[in-house]
Write a protein that holds these residues in place. Structure first.
Motif, PDB file in Angstrom:
ATOM      1  N   LEU A 143      14.583   0.562   4.758  1.00  0.00           N
ATOM      2  CA  LEU A 143      15.658   0.236   3.835  1.00  0.00           C
ATOM      3  C   LEU A 143      16.937   1.008   4.161  1.00  0.00           C
ATOM      4  O   LEU A 143      16.881   2.152   4.620  1.00  0.00           O
ATOM      5  N   LEU A 144      18.059   0.373   3.899  1.00  0.00           N
ATOM      6  CA  LEU A 144      19.373   0.996   4.088  1.00  0.00           C
ATOM      7  C   LEU A 144      19.827   1.676   2.807  1.00  0.00           C
ATOM      8  O   LEU A 144      19.587   1.168   1.704  1.00  0.00           O
ATOM      9  N   ARG A 145      20.532   2.787   2.941  1.00  0.00           N
ATOM     10  CA  ARG A 145      21.155   3.408   1.772  1.00  0.00           C
ATOM     11  C   ARG A 145      22.373   2.610   1.318  1.00  0.00           C
ATOM     12  O   ARG A 145      22.677   2.548   0.141  1.00  0.00           O
ATOM     13  N   GLY A 146      23.075   2.008   2.239  1.00  0.00           N
ATOM     14  CA  GLY A 146      24.256   1.221   1.903  1.00  0.00           C
ATOM     15  C   GLY A 146      24.212  -0.080   2.657  1.00  0.00           C
ATOM     16  O   GLY A 146      23.312  -0.874   2.496  1.00  0.00           O
ATOM     17  N   GLU A 147      25.169  -0.310   3.518  1.00  0.00           N
ATOM     18  CA  GLU A 147      25.162  -1.486   4.380  1.00  0.00           C
ATOM     19  C   GLU A 147      25.683  -1.094   5.751  1.00  0.00           C
ATOM     20  O   GLU A 147      26.288  -0.029   5.932  1.00  0.00           O
ATOM     21  N   LEU A 148      25.427  -1.933   6.717  1.00  0.00           N
ATOM     22  CA  LEU A 148      25.858  -1.647   8.079  1.00  0.00           C
ATOM     23  C   LEU A 148      27.362  -1.853   8.223  1.00  0.00           C
ATOM     24  O   LEU A 148      27.960  -2.664   7.531  1.00  0.00           O
ATOM     25  N   ALA A 149      27.960  -1.092   9.132  1.00  0.00           N
ATOM     26  CA  ALA A 149      29.386  -1.243   9.453  1.00  0.00           C
ATOM     27  C   ALA A 149      29.483  -2.082  10.714  1.00  0.00           C
ATOM     28  O   ALA A 149      28.959  -1.711  11.761  1.00  0.00           O
ATOM     29  N   ILE A 150      30.131  -3.222  10.619  1.00  0.00           N
ATOM     30  CA  ILE A 150      30.233  -4.084  11.802  1.00  0.00           C
ATOM     31  C   ILE A 150      31.676  -4.331  12.228  1.00  0.00           C
ATOM     32  O   ILE A 150      31.920  -4.933  13.267  1.00  0.00           O
ATOM     33  N   CYS A 186      10.263   5.570   4.247  1.00  0.00           N
ATOM     34  CA  CYS A 186       9.308   4.595   3.726  1.00  0.00           C
ATOM     35  C   CYS A 186       8.414   5.223   2.665  1.00  0.00           C
ATOM     36  O   CYS A 186       7.872   6.313   2.870  1.00  0.00           O
ATOM     37  N   ARG A 187       8.257   4.535   1.552  1.00  0.00           N
ATOM     38  CA  ARG A 187       7.374   4.981   0.471  1.00  0.00           C
ATOM     39  C   ARG A 187       6.216   4.013   0.258  1.00  0.00           C
ATOM     40  O   ARG A 187       5.373   4.221  -0.590  1.00  0.00           O
ATOM     41  N   ASN A 188       6.207   2.919   1.009  1.00  0.00           N
ATOM     42  CA  ASN A 188       5.055   2.028   1.065  1.00  0.00           C
ATOM     43  C   ASN A 188       5.138   1.274   2.390  1.00  0.00           C
ATOM     44  O   ASN A 188       6.130   1.381   3.101  1.00  0.00           O
ATOM     45  N   ASN A 201       6.212   8.161   8.653  1.00  0.00           N
ATOM     46  CA  ASN A 201       7.168   9.229   8.386  1.00  0.00           C
ATOM     47  C   ASN A 201       6.970  10.447   9.287  1.00  0.00           C
ATOM     48  O   ASN A 201       7.351  11.556   8.924  1.00  0.00           O
ATOM     49  N   ALA A 202       6.399  10.219  10.450  1.00  0.00           N
ATOM     50  CA  ALA A 202       6.275  11.309  11.418  1.00  0.00           C
ATOM     51  C   ALA A 202       7.670  11.711  11.888  1.00  0.00           C
ATOM     52  O   ALA A 202       8.614  10.916  11.863  1.00  0.00           O
ATOM     53  N   GLY A 203       7.790  12.966  12.333  1.00  0.00           N
ATOM     54  CA  GLY A 203       9.084  13.469  12.784  1.00  0.00           C
ATOM     55  C   GLY A 203       9.697  12.622  13.881  1.00  0.00           C
ATOM     56  O   GLY A 203      10.912  12.364  13.887  1.00  0.00           O
ATOM     57  N   LYS A 204       8.869  12.153  14.805  1.00  0.00           N
ATOM     58  CA  LYS A 204       9.372  11.325  15.908  1.00  0.00           C
ATOM     59  C   LYS A 204       9.960  10.019  15.371  1.00  0.00           C
ATOM     60  O   LYS A 204      10.992   9.545  15.858  1.00  0.00           O
ATOM     61  N   MET A 205       9.310   9.433  14.362  1.00  0.00           N
ATOM     62  CA  MET A 205       9.822   8.196  13.784  1.00  0.00           C
ATOM     63  C   MET A 205      11.198   8.420  13.175  1.00  0.00           C
ATOM     64  O   MET A 205      12.118   7.621  13.359  1.00  0.00           O
ATOM     65  N   HIS A 206      11.356   9.530  12.453  1.00  0.00           N
ATOM     66  CA  HIS A 206      12.644   9.806  11.809  1.00  0.00           C
ATOM     67  C   HIS A 206      13.746  10.009  12.847  1.00  0.00           C
ATOM     68  O   HIS A 206      14.887   9.578  12.634  1.00  0.00           O
ATOM     69  N   LEU A 207      13.413  10.654  13.952  1.00  0.00           N
ATOM     70  CA  LEU A 207      14.407  10.826  15.020  1.00  0.00           C
ATOM     71  C   LEU A 207      14.866   9.477  15.567  1.00  0.00           C
ATOM     72  O   LEU A 207      16.055   9.268  15.818  1.00  0.00           O
ATOM     73  N   TYR A 255       0.821  -1.207   0.000  1.00  0.00           N
ATOM     74  CA  TYR A 255       0.000   0.000   0.000  1.00  0.00           C
ATOM     75  C   TYR A 255       0.858   1.262   0.000  1.00  0.00           C
ATOM     76  O   TYR A 255       1.800   1.388   0.777  1.00  0.00           O
ATOM     77  N   THR A 256       0.500   2.198  -0.896  1.00  0.00           N
ATOM     78  CA  THR A 256       1.257   3.444  -1.038  1.00  0.00           C
ATOM     79  C   THR A 256       0.384   4.675  -0.817  1.00  0.00           C
ATOM     80  O   THR A 256       0.825   5.787  -1.063  1.00  0.00           O
ATOM     81  N   GLN A 257      -0.850   4.489  -0.339  1.00  0.00           N
ATOM     82  CA  GLN A 257      -1.715   5.638  -0.106  1.00  0.00           C
ATOM     83  C   GLN A 257      -1.126   6.545   0.979  1.00  0.00           C
ATOM     84  O   GLN A 257      -0.464   6.084   1.907  1.00  0.00           O
ATOM     85  N   GLN A 258      -1.393   7.842   0.839  1.00  0.00           N
ATOM     86  CA  GLN A 258      -0.769   8.845   1.685  1.00  0.00           C
ATOM     87  C   GLN A 258      -0.943   8.607   3.185  1.00  0.00           C
ATOM     88  O   GLN A 258       0.023   8.766   3.947  1.00  0.00           O
TER      89      GLN A 258
END
Length: 200
Positions: free
Chosen positions: A174-181, A32-34, A12-18, A2-5
């Motif tokens: 989703l990750l932009r790259g990969e984790l550093a371990i 997240c876009r879906n 994507n609330a501000g608290k979630m991004h923090l 589902y991709t509805q707004q």
């Protein structure tokens, strides 16, 4: 998928991004876009056929159209978090997802031996019963509750013995790259630290 707004806004609330920044690091994750797959569980006396332990896969294998061939590696390529998003009230009778507390450390230890290509969804699932027994925790809560889980966390569905359908989304962050371990000069985020706990 589902991709509805309203669904997009709910993740994507501000608290979630923090919180994403705290767990993963700034600029290391993709908004997240879906809301991913959206399982609906109905009350039933029949035992469902999809209640096995598993870890969600994060990158395609040889056949991108076959989810069972998607893979997981020790750097969690492609996936920063597993998210369980409740879009209905979920009690212990409403088929809450079973989370195996601390199992992400066991999975990290297992994946550390498997290199960059890791294991497929099914290869990993077939090894989970060999891991140490872990406490079962139920993902219950009111509508709007979001569980932010380590991407290696073992979890499973279960039968629904309640009276109302259960609605839940389980999107990846989703990750932009990969984790550093290893060999990080900037320190390690909480998700990376958890993987390091499983490394020898």
């Amino acid at each position: 998928m589902y991709t509805q707004q309203p669904f997009i806004e709910s993740l994507n609330a501000g608290k979630m991004h923090l919180i994403f920044n705290q767990l993963i690091g700034k600029n290391k994750w993709i908004p997240c876009r879906n809301v991913g797959t959206f399982p609906v569980r109905f009350p039933s006396i029949q035992k469902p056929n999809d209640i096995g332990k598993h870890v969600d896969a994060s990158f395609p294998g040889n056949d991108p159209n076959n989810y069972f061939e998607w893979r997981v590696n020790v750097k969690s390529k492609g996936r920063a978090l597993l998210m369980l998003v409740l879009y209905s009230d979920v009690s212990e009778n409403d088929a809450p997802t079973i989370i195996y507390e601390g199992s992400h450390i066991d999975v990290a230890k297992l994946l550390a031996k498997e290199g960059e290509f890791g294991l497929s969804f099914m290869q990993l699932a077939n090894k989970l019963d060999e891991l140490p027994n872990r406490k079962e925790v139920y993902a219950t809560g009111k509508t709007g509750t979001v569980y932010l889980c380590h991407p290696f966390l073992v979890h499973s569905a279960q039968p629904h013995s309640g009276t109302l359908p259960k609605f839940m989304a389980q999107p990846p962050l989703l990750l932009r790259g990969e984790l550093a371990i290893t060999d990080s000069t900037d320190g390690y985020t909480p998700v990376e630290q958890a993987i390091r706990l499983g490394l020898d």
